[in-house]
Design an enzyme around this catalytic site. Sequence first.
Site, PDB file in Angstrom:
ATOM      1  N   HIS A 174       5.643 -12.108   5.674  1.00  0.00           N
ATOM      2  CA  HIS A 174       5.513 -11.608   4.303  1.00  0.00           C
ATOM      3  C   HIS A 174       6.890 -11.336   3.731  1.00  0.00           C
ATOM      4  O   HIS A 174       7.770 -10.832   4.427  1.00  0.00           O
ATOM      5  CB  HIS A 174       4.643 -10.343   4.242  1.00  0.00           C
ATOM      6  N   ILE A 227       0.823  -1.211   0.000  1.00  0.00           N
ATOM      7  CA  ILE A 227       0.000   0.000   0.000  1.00  0.00           C
ATOM      8  C   ILE A 227       0.861   1.266   0.000  1.00  0.00           C
ATOM      9  O   ILE A 227       0.393   2.341  -0.404  1.00  0.00           O
ATOM     10  CB  ILE A 227      -0.965  -0.031   1.223  1.00  0.00           C
TER      11      ILE A 227
HETATM   12  P1  AMP Z   1       6.883  -4.870   7.509  1.00  0.00           P
HETATM   13  O1  AMP Z   1       7.552  -3.615   7.984  1.00  0.00           O
HETATM   14  O2  AMP Z   1       7.869  -5.861   6.927  1.00  0.00           O
HETATM   15  O3  AMP Z   1       5.983  -5.486   8.571  1.00  0.00           O
HETATM   16  O4  AMP Z   1       6.023  -4.436   6.273  1.00  0.00           O
HETATM   17  C1  AMP Z   1       4.648  -4.291   6.288  1.00  0.00           C
HETATM   18  C2  AMP Z   1       4.274  -3.721   4.939  1.00  0.00           C
HETATM   19  O5  AMP Z   1       2.869  -3.850   4.792  1.00  0.00           O
HETATM   20  C3  AMP Z   1       4.615  -2.238   4.770  1.00  0.00           C
HETATM   21  O6  AMP Z   1       5.491  -2.085   3.654  1.00  0.00           O
HETATM   22  C4  AMP Z   1       3.253  -1.584   4.542  1.00  0.00           C
HETATM   23  O7  AMP Z   1       3.295  -0.544   3.598  1.00  0.00           O
HETATM   24  C5  AMP Z   1       2.409  -2.750   4.058  1.00  0.00           C
HETATM   25  N1  AMP Z   1       0.977  -2.637   4.307  1.00  0.00           N
HETATM   26  C6  AMP Z   1       0.358  -2.245   5.442  1.00  0.00           C
HETATM   27  N2  AMP Z   1      -0.979  -2.295   5.320  1.00  0.00           N
HETATM   28  C7  AMP Z   1      -1.212  -2.745   4.050  1.00  0.00           C
HETATM   29  C8  AMP Z   1      -2.403  -2.994   3.302  1.00  0.00           C
HETATM   30  N3  AMP Z   1      -3.626  -2.809   3.820  1.00  0.00           N
HETATM   31  N4  AMP Z   1      -2.271  -3.427   2.021  1.00  0.00           N
HETATM   32  C9  AMP Z   1      -1.040  -3.599   1.482  1.00  0.00           C
HETATM   33  N5  AMP Z   1       0.114  -3.386   2.140  1.00  0.00           N
HETATM   34  C10 AMP Z   1       0.032  -2.956   3.404  1.00  0.00           C
END
Ligand code: AMP
Length: 104
Positions: A98, A31
């Site tokens: 992820h 996102i």
């Molecule tokens: P992390 O810091 O590895 O936990 O990364 C989490 C990622 O999830 C970040 O890059 C966010 O931008 C992404 N993120 C958070 N909410 C969403 C969402 N609703 N849809 C897609 N990506 C998201």
Amino acid sequence: MPDCLFCKIINKEVDSEIVYEDDLCVAFKDINPKARVHLLVVPKKHIASVADIAEEDEALMGHLIMVAKKLAAKNDAKGYQLQFNVGKEAGQIIFHVHLHLMAR
Ligand code: AMP
Ligand code: ZN
């Protein structure tokens, strides 16, 4: 996991731009993209962090990399980064495993 955002995305309870799905994982657009291509490859099984994977998850984790490789090729990425943030000290904010795929 009821309160997990990525479980909700997997279950289509929260909208996202899903670009790939199979029995084991989904991939959707981050996102807040930090690169031209920024996808998250996410196992359907809820595992909080790489620190919590078990021996039985070995093939699943390999599958995430295989899917990321194919998505990189599909997006014409010449070079790319694959990244797991493990633990809040490393910047993990979503506690459902992820794999970040980032390509310029
Ligand atoms: P992390 O810091 O590895 O936990 O990364 C989490 C990622 O999830 C970040 O890059 C966010 O931008 C992404 N993120 C958070 N909410 C969403 C969402 N609703 N849809 C897609 N990506 C998201
Ligand atoms: Zn989850």
